[in-house]
Motif scaffolding. Structure first.
Motif: not given
Length: 240
Positions: A77-80, A93-96, A158-162
């Protein structure tokens, strides 16, 4: 505007295990990524976010050795992992950033931070295709929390910003036009396979500079098509 960069990193890659600590010249892949992220104008903190699995202990040890902040959270759970990491800093802001992109374009990333600083929106959208491995994603912390609440499918976790791209109508985006000198989508400047590693090693050995401009890397590949073809056949894993 408080902006942080979170670099997702793990040792358990299926196609190229332990790839992020593979050597590049006298350094390693993760050193390239973190050094370049620290050059992004407007980013206050660079954090490596890895998992709590024992196999990723070595990443925390690397961070301690290199004086880089480390956060540990869920592997799958990469988003978490991003949300729990960001909560500690309460950013705007968060930069991935992904750790398998040793030539991430810090110059372009700096322009993206400036763009959003002058025009506050939920997310930055890129117009124009880059080589794979140069881009960053910049999203508001509030939007990241919204995605965490609404995005329940595995692809969202899994892909955070998807989720923000899949349901773009729910977010207020601003467009960054990719400069023409970076529009070279046929190139892979990322690290997923042995062939990717061969290309990246060759580039690193040629320049011997972890802060070389991404534009110079693109121009080098344009001038050396035989090198660029080393990994041209690699297909990106599909989003499920």
């Amino acid at each position: 505007m408080k902006t942080i960069a979170i670099i997702q990193a793990r040792m358990g890659s299926t196609r190229l295990p332990e790839k992020i600590l593979k050597p590049l010249g006298h350094l390693d892949v993760l050193t390239y990524v973190t050094c370049r992220c620290k050059q992004i104008v407007g980013v206050e903190q660079v954090i490596v976010a890895t998992s709590t699995l024992p196999q990723d202990d070595v990443i925390e040890e690397w961070c301690d050795e290199h004086n880089v902040t480390c956060f540990r959270g869920s592997e799958d759970d990469v988003l978490s992992r991003y949300v729990e990491c960001a909560k500690q800093y309460e950013p705007d802001y968060v930069m991935r950033v992904t750790s398998d992109c040793p030539f991430v374009d810090y110059e372009m990333a700096s322009e993206i931070v400036t763009l959003l600083g002058n025009n506050p929106k939920d997310i930055v959208l890129l117009e124009g295709k880059l080589p794979r491995g140069l881009a960053v994603e910049l999203i508001s912390y509030a939007s990241l929390l919204k995605i965490d609440e609404a995005g329940h499918e595995s692809r969202h976790r899994e892909h955070v910003t998807y989720y923000a791209y899949e349901f773009a109508e729910q977010f207020n985006g601003i467009t960054y036009k990719v400069p023409n000198n970076r529009r070279a989508p046929a190139f892979r400047i990322t690290l997923d396979t042995d062939d990717d590693y061969s290309l990246i090693q060759a580039v690193a050995e040629h320049f011997n500079d972890p802060l070389i401009s991404s534009v110079e890397v693109i121009n080098y590949l344009r001038s050396n098509p035989q090198l660029a073809n080393l990994n041209a056949h690699i297909e990106q894993k599909p989003v499920n």
